[in-house]
Scaffold this motif. Structure first.
Motif, PDB file in Angstrom:
ATOM      1  N   LEU A   1       0.855  -1.181   0.000  1.00 12.68           N
ATOM      2  CA  LEU A   1       0.000   0.000   0.000  1.00 12.68           C
ATOM      3  C   LEU A   1       0.895   1.237   0.000  1.00 12.68           C
ATOM      4  O   LEU A   1       1.336   1.712   1.047  1.00 12.68           O
ATOM      5  CB  LEU A   1      -0.945  -0.017   1.209  1.00 12.68           C
ATOM      6  N   LEU A   2       1.183   1.729  -1.195  1.00 15.33           N
ATOM      7  CA  LEU A   2       2.044   2.892  -1.381  1.00 15.33           C
ATOM      8  C   LEU A   2       1.161   4.114  -1.594  1.00 15.33           C
ATOM      9  O   LEU A   2      -0.033   4.092  -1.357  1.00 15.33           O
ATOM     10  CB  LEU A   2       2.959   2.667  -2.582  1.00 15.33           C
ATOM     11  N   GLY A   3       1.725   5.194  -2.067  1.00 18.43           N
ATOM     12  CA  GLY A   3       0.955   6.389  -2.394  1.00 18.43           C
ATOM     13  C   GLY A   3       0.985   7.426  -1.293  1.00 18.43           C
ATOM     14  O   GLY A   3       1.216   7.116  -0.118  1.00 18.43           O
ATOM     15  N   GLU A   4       0.713   8.678  -1.708  1.00 16.59           N
ATOM     16  CA  GLU A   4       0.782   9.807  -0.787  1.00 16.59           C
ATOM     17  C   GLU A   4      -0.495   9.929   0.046  1.00 16.59           C
ATOM     18  O   GLU A   4      -1.588   9.654  -0.432  1.00 16.59           O
ATOM     19  CB  GLU A   4       1.010  11.108  -1.560  1.00 16.59           C
ATOM     20  N   ASN A   5      -0.326  10.387   1.272  1.00 19.52           N
ATOM     21  CA  ASN A   5      -1.440  10.709   2.154  1.00 19.52           C
ATOM     22  C   ASN A   5      -1.205  12.111   2.681  1.00 19.52           C
ATOM     23  O   ASN A   5      -0.264  12.352   3.427  1.00 19.52           O
ATOM     24  CB  ASN A   5      -1.533   9.716   3.313  1.00 19.52           C
ATOM     25  N   CYS A   6      -2.035  13.058   2.252  1.00 20.49           N
ATOM     26  CA  CYS A   6      -1.739  14.465   2.488  1.00 20.49           C
ATOM     27  C   CYS A   6      -1.761  14.850   3.965  1.00 20.49           C
ATOM     28  O   CYS A   6      -0.887  15.563   4.439  1.00 20.49           O
ATOM     29  CB  CYS A   6      -2.713  15.337   1.690  1.00 20.49           C
ATOM     30  N   GLN A   7      -2.764  14.424   4.696  1.00 27.14           N
ATOM     31  CA  GLN A   7      -2.868  14.886   6.087  1.00 27.14           C
ATOM     32  C   GLN A   7      -3.166  13.717   7.020  1.00 27.14           C
ATOM     33  O   GLN A   7      -2.244  13.136   7.582  1.00 27.14           O
ATOM     34  CB  GLN A   7      -3.933  15.996   6.183  1.00 27.14           C
ATOM     35  N   THR A   8      -4.413  13.334   7.190  1.00 29.63           N
ATOM     36  CA  THR A   8      -4.740  12.243   8.095  1.00 29.63           C
ATOM     37  C   THR A   8      -4.950  10.947   7.309  1.00 29.63           C
ATOM     38  O   THR A   8      -5.392  10.970   6.162  1.00 29.63           O
ATOM     39  CB  THR A   8      -6.020  12.562   8.889  1.00 29.63           C
ATOM     40  N   VAL A   9      -4.635   9.825   7.947  1.00 23.35           N
ATOM     41  CA  VAL A   9      -4.807   8.529   7.299  1.00 23.35           C
ATOM     42  C   VAL A   9      -6.295   8.190   7.256  1.00 23.35           C
ATOM     43  O   VAL A   9      -6.967   8.168   8.300  1.00 23.35           O
ATOM     44  CB  VAL A   9      -4.048   7.434   8.068  1.00 23.35           C
ATOM     45  N   PRO A  10      -6.866   7.930   6.083  1.00 23.34           N
ATOM     46  CA  PRO A  10      -8.289   7.582   6.010  1.00 23.34           C
ATOM     47  C   PRO A  10      -8.587   6.311   6.799  1.00 23.34           C
ATOM     48  O   PRO A  10      -7.773   5.382   6.870  1.00 23.34           O
ATOM     49  CB  PRO A  10      -8.509   7.360   4.502  1.00 23.34           C
ATOM     50  N   LYS A  11      -9.774   6.276   7.392  1.00 24.43           N
ATOM     51  CA  LYS A  11     -10.140   5.131   8.232  1.00 24.43           C
ATOM     52  C   LYS A  11     -10.125   3.823   7.465  1.00 24.43           C
ATOM     53  O   LYS A  11      -9.821   2.763   8.022  1.00 24.43           O
ATOM     54  CB  LYS A  11     -11.535   5.381   8.838  1.00 24.43           C
ATOM     55  N   VAL A  12     -10.442   3.878   6.159  1.00 23.44           N
ATOM     56  CA  VAL A  12     -10.478   2.642   5.385  1.00 23.44           C
ATOM     57  C   VAL A  12      -9.090   2.003   5.316  1.00 23.44           C
ATOM     58  O   VAL A  12      -8.968   0.770   5.296  1.00 23.44           O
ATOM     59  CB  VAL A  12     -11.052   2.907   3.975  1.00 23.44           C
ATOM     60  N   PHE A  13      -8.030   2.807   5.335  1.00 23.38           N
ATOM     61  CA  PHE A  13      -6.678   2.254   5.333  1.00 23.38           C
ATOM     62  C   PHE A  13      -6.296   1.724   6.720  1.00 23.38           C
ATOM     63  O   PHE A  13      -5.576   0.725   6.833  1.00 23.38           O
ATOM     64  CB  PHE A  13      -5.679   3.309   4.861  1.00 23.38           C
ATOM     65  N   ILE A  14      -6.770   2.382   7.760  1.00 24.55           N
ATOM     66  CA  ILE A  14      -6.509   1.898   9.122  1.00 24.55           C
ATOM     67  C   ILE A  14      -7.167   0.527   9.310  1.00 24.55           C
ATOM     68  O   ILE A  14      -6.551  -0.410   9.854  1.00 24.55           O
ATOM     69  CB  ILE A  14      -7.026   2.905  10.157  1.00 24.55           C
ATOM     70  N   ARG A  15      -8.404   0.401   8.832  1.00 29.15           N
ATOM     71  CA  ARG A  15      -9.091  -0.889   8.915  1.00 29.15           C
ATOM     72  C   ARG A  15      -8.389  -1.943   8.072  1.00 29.15           C
ATOM     73  O   ARG A  15      -8.258  -3.111   8.470  1.00 29.15           O
ATOM     74  CB  ARG A  15     -10.548  -0.741   8.481  1.00 29.15           C
TER      75      ARG A  15
ATOM     76  N   ARG B   1      -5.268  -2.142   7.349  1.00 28.11           N
ATOM     77  CA  ARG B   1      -4.013  -2.577   7.962  1.00 28.11           C
ATOM     78  C   ARG B   1      -4.251  -3.730   8.933  1.00 28.11           C
ATOM     79  O   ARG B   1      -3.446  -4.669   9.030  1.00 28.11           O
ATOM     80  CB  ARG B   1      -3.347  -1.403   8.681  1.00 28.11           C
ATOM     81  N   GLU B   2      -5.352  -3.673   9.628  1.00 27.88           N
ATOM     82  CA  GLU B   2      -5.697  -4.760  10.543  1.00 27.88           C
ATOM     83  C   GLU B   2      -6.251  -5.966   9.776  1.00 27.88           C
ATOM     84  O   GLU B   2      -5.903  -7.119  10.071  1.00 27.88           O
ATOM     85  CB  GLU B   2      -6.729  -4.267  11.559  1.00 27.88           C
ATOM     86  N   ARG B   3      -7.069  -5.678   8.781  1.00 24.15           N
ATOM     87  CA  ARG B   3      -7.723  -6.754   8.021  1.00 24.15           C
ATOM     88  C   ARG B   3      -6.716  -7.601   7.253  1.00 24.15           C
ATOM     89  O   ARG B   3      -6.825  -8.824   7.189  1.00 24.15           O
ATOM     90  CB  ARG B   3      -8.729  -6.116   7.046  1.00 24.15           C
ATOM     91  N   TYR B   4      -5.731  -6.955   6.644  1.00 22.77           N
ATOM     92  CA  TYR B   4      -4.784  -7.673   5.775  1.00 22.77           C
ATOM     93  C   TYR B   4      -3.374  -7.705   6.349  1.00 22.77           C
ATOM     94  O   TYR B   4      -2.397  -7.859   5.614  1.00 22.77           O
ATOM     95  CB  TYR B   4      -4.732  -6.994   4.397  1.00 22.77           C
ATOM     96  N   LYS B   5      -3.246  -7.609   7.648  1.00 26.04           N
ATOM     97  CA  LYS B   5      -1.930  -7.386   8.261  1.00 26.04           C
ATOM     98  C   LYS B   5      -0.897  -8.430   7.869  1.00 26.04           C
ATOM     99  O   LYS B   5       0.280  -8.111   7.674  1.00 26.04           O
ATOM    100  CB  LYS B   5      -2.074  -7.333   9.777  1.00 26.04           C
ATOM    101  N   ASP B   6      -1.292  -9.690   7.738  1.00 28.52           N
ATOM    102  CA  ASP B   6      -0.327 -10.733   7.392  1.00 28.52           C
ATOM    103  C   ASP B   6       0.037 -10.718   5.910  1.00 28.52           C
ATOM    104  O   ASP B   6       1.008 -11.360   5.505  1.00 28.52           O
ATOM    105  CB  ASP B   6      -0.882 -12.111   7.759  1.00 28.52           C
ATOM    106  N   ARG B   7      -0.734 -10.008   5.114  1.00 32.63           N
ATOM    107  CA  ARG B   7      -0.482  -9.951   3.674  1.00 32.63           C
ATOM    108  C   ARG B   7       0.261  -8.678   3.267  1.00 32.63           C
ATOM    109  O   ARG B   7       0.795  -8.604   2.164  1.00 32.63           O
ATOM    110  CB  ARG B   7      -1.810 -10.005   2.905  1.00 32.63           C
ATOM    111  N   ILE B   8       0.276  -7.663   4.118  1.00 32.28           N
ATOM    112  CA  ILE B   8       0.844  -6.367   3.765  1.00 32.28           C
ATOM    113  C   ILE B   8       2.357  -6.388   3.947  1.00 32.28           C
ATOM    114  O   ILE B   8       2.867  -6.577   5.051  1.00 32.28           O
ATOM    115  CB  ILE B   8       0.208  -5.249   4.610  1.00 32.28           C
ATOM    116  N   LEU B   9       3.072  -6.153   2.854  1.00 30.67           N
ATOM    117  CA  LEU B   9       4.531  -6.081   2.893  1.00 30.67           C
ATOM    118  C   LEU B   9       5.017  -4.655   3.110  1.00 30.67           C
ATOM    119  O   LEU B   9       6.118  -4.455   3.614  1.00 30.67           O
ATOM    120  CB  LEU B   9       5.122  -6.634   1.595  1.00 30.67           C
ATOM    121  N   HIS B  10       4.204  -3.695   2.690  1.00 33.63           N
ATOM    122  CA  HIS B  10       4.558  -2.287   2.942  1.00 33.63           C
ATOM    123  C   HIS B  10       3.274  -1.487   3.112  1.00 33.63           C
ATOM    124  O   HIS B  10       2.300  -1.695   2.393  1.00 33.63           O
ATOM    125  CB  HIS B  10       5.389  -1.698   1.795  1.00 33.63           C
TER     126      HIS B  10
END
Length: 367
Positions: free
Chosen positions: A223-237, A239-248
């Motif tokens: 999960l790359l890409g710019e985030n201007c200010q606050t991390v959107p909740k969908v990305f926070i969720r 991170r937990e949902r796919y934690k074992d699959r996320i390499l970055h």
């Protein structure tokens, strides 16, 4: 042609705006001096960047031409500069007449009028795709009709008369002539390299991933890409949902590290509802990622037509079906992937800069 000198004012120096500005400065045969403001508070940039730049620019009389992008009130700047202002090119990465509103946001009509007055003040206008130009002129008459009276409908033809399309150049890596060897790791690595914002529709992306998992597909994520200010909740969720699959997880500031992730990637997916060109997709495809893109926006224009049946999807169900097939049978797509990577060379700065230099030379002679 003698070397000329241009001033480039970029009020939102980040993302595609930064890539475009840096690429033009680095590749043009002319001298281009770049003045910038950070890529934040875009609404305030449109309101006030012209006033800031007016006091910061060197002598305008020393320049043959001026370059700006759309997030600035060019008419304000030219009014202050007066006769000292040289001929001006306005490059439109986006526009506020057709840009989708964030959830709960109401349109501030002033930003649309700033686009209009910037276009009127410019001597030449270029849009980053035919899709973008068409959307702007399709939306402009309706925008003007929202005025209760005394509508300046003449601006449509005036702006159109000096508008055209010129694709942005892209900094692209060398083609991997070894072919698909670097992209056969299993399970395949899916890349998200877009801004973490509402207009890129990350909710649809993660819903598609869930659909693939339900069908029994397997994958890894970067999960790359710019985030201007606050991390959107969908990305926070996510991170937990796919934690074992996320390499970055998160923005990669280093260009080399970013390209390395793209080269490791197998698939790049877009679910955007707003995309006038798509530099991030071009970069990923050039790096060897197989794209799955919506059959709308600028994607059918940017991707050569012969690849459309393979890479363009029509709805979320279609995306899930294609993505599931791709993660399970990725080796079957290697030839198409390599041909797509070759095709992206058309957007490399080395292949487009001559058109920009000729445009700048013609700008100087605008009467």
């Amino acid at each position: 042609m003698a070397k000329m000198r241009f001033l480039f004012l970029e009020s939102f120096y980040g993302g595609s705006h930064q890539e475009f500005a840096d690429g033009l400065v680095a590749h043009s045969r002319h001298q281009i001096d770049l003045l910038t403001l950070p890529a934040r508070f875009w609404k305030w940039r449109m309101r006030g960047a012209a006033l800031y730049f007016y006091k910061k620019v060197p002598r305008l009389e020393d320049y043959d031409g001026l370059i700006t992008t759309d997030l600035i009130g060019l008419s304000d700047f030219k009014a202050l500069a007066g006769n000292a202002c040289p001929p001006t090119l306005a490059y439109f990465h986006e526009n506020q007449l057709t840009y989708p509103l964030a959830p709960g946001e109401q349109m501030d009509y002033q930003f649309g009028f700033t686009d209009i007055t910037t276009a009127l003040a410019a001597d030449m206008i270029r849009f980053n795709s035919r899709t973008h130009l068409t959307a702007f002129f399709d939306g402009l008459p309706g925008f003007l009709r929202m005025m209760p009276e005394f509508r300046p409908t003449w601006v449509v033809d005036t702006i159109r008369s000096k508008s055209d399309v010129l694709y942005p150049g892209c900094r692209l890596p060398m083609l991997d002539v070894t072919g698909p060897a670097g992209h056969t790791a299993t399970p395949p690595l899916i890349i998200w390299n877009h801004r973490w914002e509402f207009d890129k529709c990350p909710e649809d992306f993660f819903e598609a991933l869930d659909g693939v998992l339900i069908k029994g597909g397997d994958f890894r994520l970067a999960l790359l890409g710019e985030n201007c200010q606050t991390v959107p909740k969908v990305f926070i969720r996510a991170r937990e949902r796919y934690k074992d699959r996320i390499l970055h997880y998160g923005y990669v500031a280093s260009r080399a590290a970013y390209l390395d992730w793209l080269k490791q990637g197998a698939i790049v997916v877009s679910t955007a509802q707003q995309e006038n060109f798509g530099i991030s997709v071009v970069e990923a495809v050039r790096s060897g990622c197989f794209p799955l893109l919506p059959a709308r926006l600028a994607y059918p224009e940017v991707i050569p037509e012969q690849f459309h049946p393979h890479v363009l999807y029509h709805d979320l169900d279609d995306l899930v079906t294609r993505l599931h097939r791709l993660v399970n049978h990725y080796a079957d797509y290697q030839g198409i992937r390599f041909n797509l990577a070759e095709a992206m060379a058309r957007y490399a700065w080395d292949n487009v800069i001559e058109r920009y230099d000729r445009l700048l030379e013609s700008l100087v002679h605008v009467s």
